[in-house]
Design a protein around this motif. Sequence first.
Motif, short mmCIF file in Angstrom:
data_model
loop_
_atom_site.label_atom_id
_atom_site.label_comp_id
_atom_site.label_asym_id
_atom_site.label_seq_id
_atom_site.Cartn_x
_atom_site.Cartn_y
_atom_site.Cartn_z
N ARG A 147 -17.39 -2.54 57.55
CA ARG A 147 -18.21 -3.55 58.23
C ARG A 147 -18.49 -3.16 59.68
O ARG A 147 -19.60 -3.29 60.17
CB ARG A 147 -17.51 -4.91 58.17
N ARG A 148 -17.47 -2.67 60.36
CA ARG A 148 -17.61 -2.33 61.79
C ARG A 148 -18.62 -1.21 62.00
O ARG A 148 -19.37 -1.22 62.97
CB ARG A 148 -16.23 -1.95 62.33
N HIS A 149 -18.64 -0.24 61.11
CA HIS A 149 -19.54 0.91 61.27
C HIS A 149 -20.86 0.75 60.52
O HIS A 149 -21.71 1.65 60.56
CB HIS A 149 -18.84 2.19 60.80
N GLY A 150 -21.05 -0.39 59.85
CA GLY A 150 -22.30 -0.62 59.13
C GLY A 150 -22.54 0.35 57.99
O GLY A 150 -23.65 0.87 57.82
N ILE A 151 -21.49 0.59 57.21
CA ILE A 151 -21.54 1.59 56.15
C ILE A 151 -21.80 0.94 54.78
O ILE A 151 -21.20 -0.09 54.45
CB ILE A 151 -20.23 2.40 56.11
N THR A 152 -22.68 1.54 54.02
CA THR A 152 -22.97 1.10 52.66
C THR A 152 -22.04 1.80 51.68
O THR A 152 -21.84 3.01 51.78
CB THR A 152 -24.43 1.43 52.28
N VAL A 153 -21.49 1.06 50.73
CA VAL A 153 -20.62 1.64 49.71
C VAL A 153 -21.29 1.49 48.35
O VAL A 153 -21.71 0.39 47.97
CB VAL A 153 -19.23 0.94 49.68
N VAL A 154 -21.43 2.60 47.62
CA VAL A 154 -22.01 2.57 46.28
C VAL A 154 -21.14 3.40 45.33
O VAL A 154 -20.36 4.24 45.76
CB VAL A 154 -23.46 3.13 46.26
N ARG A 155 -21.30 3.13 44.05
CA ARG A 155 -20.59 3.88 43.00
C ARG A 155 -21.60 4.72 42.22
O ARG A 155 -22.67 4.23 41.86
CB ARG A 155 -19.87 2.91 42.05
N ARG A 156 -21.27 5.98 41.97
CA ARG A 156 -22.16 6.86 41.21
C ARG A 156 -21.73 6.91 39.74
O ARG A 156 -20.71 6.33 39.37
CB ARG A 156 -22.16 8.27 41.81
N ILE A 157 -22.49 7.62 38.90
CA ILE A 157 -22.17 7.67 37.48
C ILE A 157 -21.20 8.80 37.13
O ILE A 157 -20.63 8.83 36.04
CB ILE A 157 -23.43 7.79 36.60
N SER A 158 -21.01 9.75 38.05
CA SER A 158 -20.10 10.86 37.77
C SER A 158 -18.71 10.55 38.32
O SER A 158 -18.54 9.69 39.18
CB SER A 158 -20.63 12.16 38.41
N GLY A 159 -17.72 11.28 37.83
CA GLY A 159 -16.36 11.10 38.31
C GLY A 159 -16.14 11.80 39.64
O GLY A 159 -17.08 12.10 40.36
N GLY A 160 -14.87 12.06 39.96
CA GLY A 160 -14.56 12.74 41.21
C GLY A 160 -14.23 11.77 42.32
O GLY A 160 -14.04 10.58 42.10
N GLY A 161 -14.14 12.30 43.55
CA GLY A 161 -13.66 11.55 44.68
C GLY A 161 -14.76 10.96 45.56
O GLY A 161 -15.95 11.21 45.37
N ALA A 162 -14.32 10.17 46.55
CA ALA A 162 -15.24 9.51 47.47
C ALA A 162 -15.84 10.50 48.46
O ALA A 162 -15.18 11.45 48.89
CB ALA A 162 -14.51 8.40 48.22
N MET A 163 -17.10 10.26 48.84
CA MET A 163 -17.80 11.10 49.82
C MET A 163 -18.24 10.20 50.98
O MET A 163 -18.80 9.12 50.76
CB MET A 163 -19.03 11.76 49.20
N PHE A 164 -17.99 10.65 52.19
CA PHE A 164 -18.43 9.93 53.38
C PHE A 164 -19.66 10.64 53.95
O PHE A 164 -19.62 11.84 54.22
CB PHE A 164 -17.31 9.90 54.43
N MET A 165 -20.76 9.89 54.10
CA MET A 165 -22.03 10.50 54.50
C MET A 165 -22.64 9.78 55.69
O MET A 165 -22.65 8.56 55.76
CB MET A 165 -23.05 10.41 53.35
#
Length: 357
Positions: free
Chosen positions: A170-188
Motif C-alpha cells: 500500500r505504501r509504495h502503490g504496488i499492484t499484486v497479480v497472480r500469473r498462470i505459471s508456477g515459480g516464485g514472486a517477481m518484483f517489478m
Amino acid sequence: MAQGPAGEHHGEFKVPGGKLVVADFGVADGLIHGVSINGDFFLEPDEALDDINAALEGLPAGSTHGEIAEAVRRRLRPGAELFGFSADAVATAVRRALGRASTWADHSWEIIGPTPLSTGMHVAMDEVLTRRVGEGLRKPTLRFWEWESPSVVIGSFQSVRNEVDDEAVRRHGITVVRRISGGGAMFMEHGNAITYSLYFPQSLVDGMSFADSYPFLDDWVMEGLRKLGISAWYQPLNDIATDLGKIGGAAQKRLSNGGMLHHVTMSYDIDADKMLEVLRIGREKLSDKGIKSAKKRVDPLRRQTGLAREEIIRVLSDTFRERYGAVDGELSSLELAAARDLVDRKFGTEEWLHRVP
C-alpha cells in the motif's frame, strides 16, 4: 519432417551438447517399416544399431515419445553403450520424421516488441496468446513486456499473505497479480527488469523433460548474452546464472489445447531495499542472486554490460530474429479485447488473487 514420393519419412535431432540423430523410414498400414537410424553419434558394439532399428520396425506410427524410447531401451542388448545420444533422442528424431515433434524451423515466428500494459493485462495476455497458438489462430510468438506501474507478480501456487507485505504494498502503490505459471514472486518497476514470453506448440519440446526444455527454449538468449559479454547458463531447474550470481528465472505453463507458455524475467536494475520491504522472502531472494548486502541495488545486467535496457532488448530480439527468421508482429484488437475480458473475469478478481490461502 520430410516425406518423399514413396512415403519415406526423414527426421533429425541434434542432442544439446551431444550428437546428431537421424531417422529414415517408411509408413505402411499405420506401421513404421524400413528403419534406418544414423548420425554422427558413437555406439558400442556396432550390432547395437541393429537392435535400435529392429525395436522401431513395426511400431505404430501413432506411438508416443515414451513408447518409442521404451521400445529402444528394451531391445538394446546388455552392455550396449550409447555416446552422445540416447533412446529418448532416437524417439525425438522419429517423432519429428512423423510430424509429431517440430523444430524451430518448422514454425513461422513473430516478435512483439515492448508494449506498455497494466500488469493484469500482461498476465492475461499470456493466457490469451498461449491459447490462440494452441488453437492455430496465431503464429508462435516472442513478446517483450513493458511495465506501466510497480508490481509484484506471484506464481500460480503461491500464497499472497506468505509472499507479500500488505503494508509495504500500500505504501509504495504496488499492484499484486497472480500469473498462470508456477515459480516464485517477481518484483517489478518500470525499467528494472527484462521480461519476455514465448508462445508456441508443445510439439517443439516433444519428449523433453521440464529440466531439458528450459535451456533448450532459451539457447538464443544465452547467445544474445554472449554478444553482450555475459557468459550465462541454466542452473536447474529454472534459474539463469552467471559467475556473479543469478540474473533471472523462468516459468512455464502447458495448456490442454497444445499451446505452451515459457516466460523469463531477468534483473536489470532492481531496488533491493524496496524489494526487501515488499516481498516477505526478500532476503532469501537476494541470497539466491548472490547479493550479500540489501543496501545496494541489484543490477546484474546493467552492471555487467554498462548498456541501456533498451539496447539489451534490441540485441536479444535481433538474435532471435536472425536465428529463427522471425518477423515483426503486433497484438490484435481481438487479443487486446480478450485480455481485458480475462482481467475482468479472472486476473483482476480477489478470487483469483487469493485462490491459495
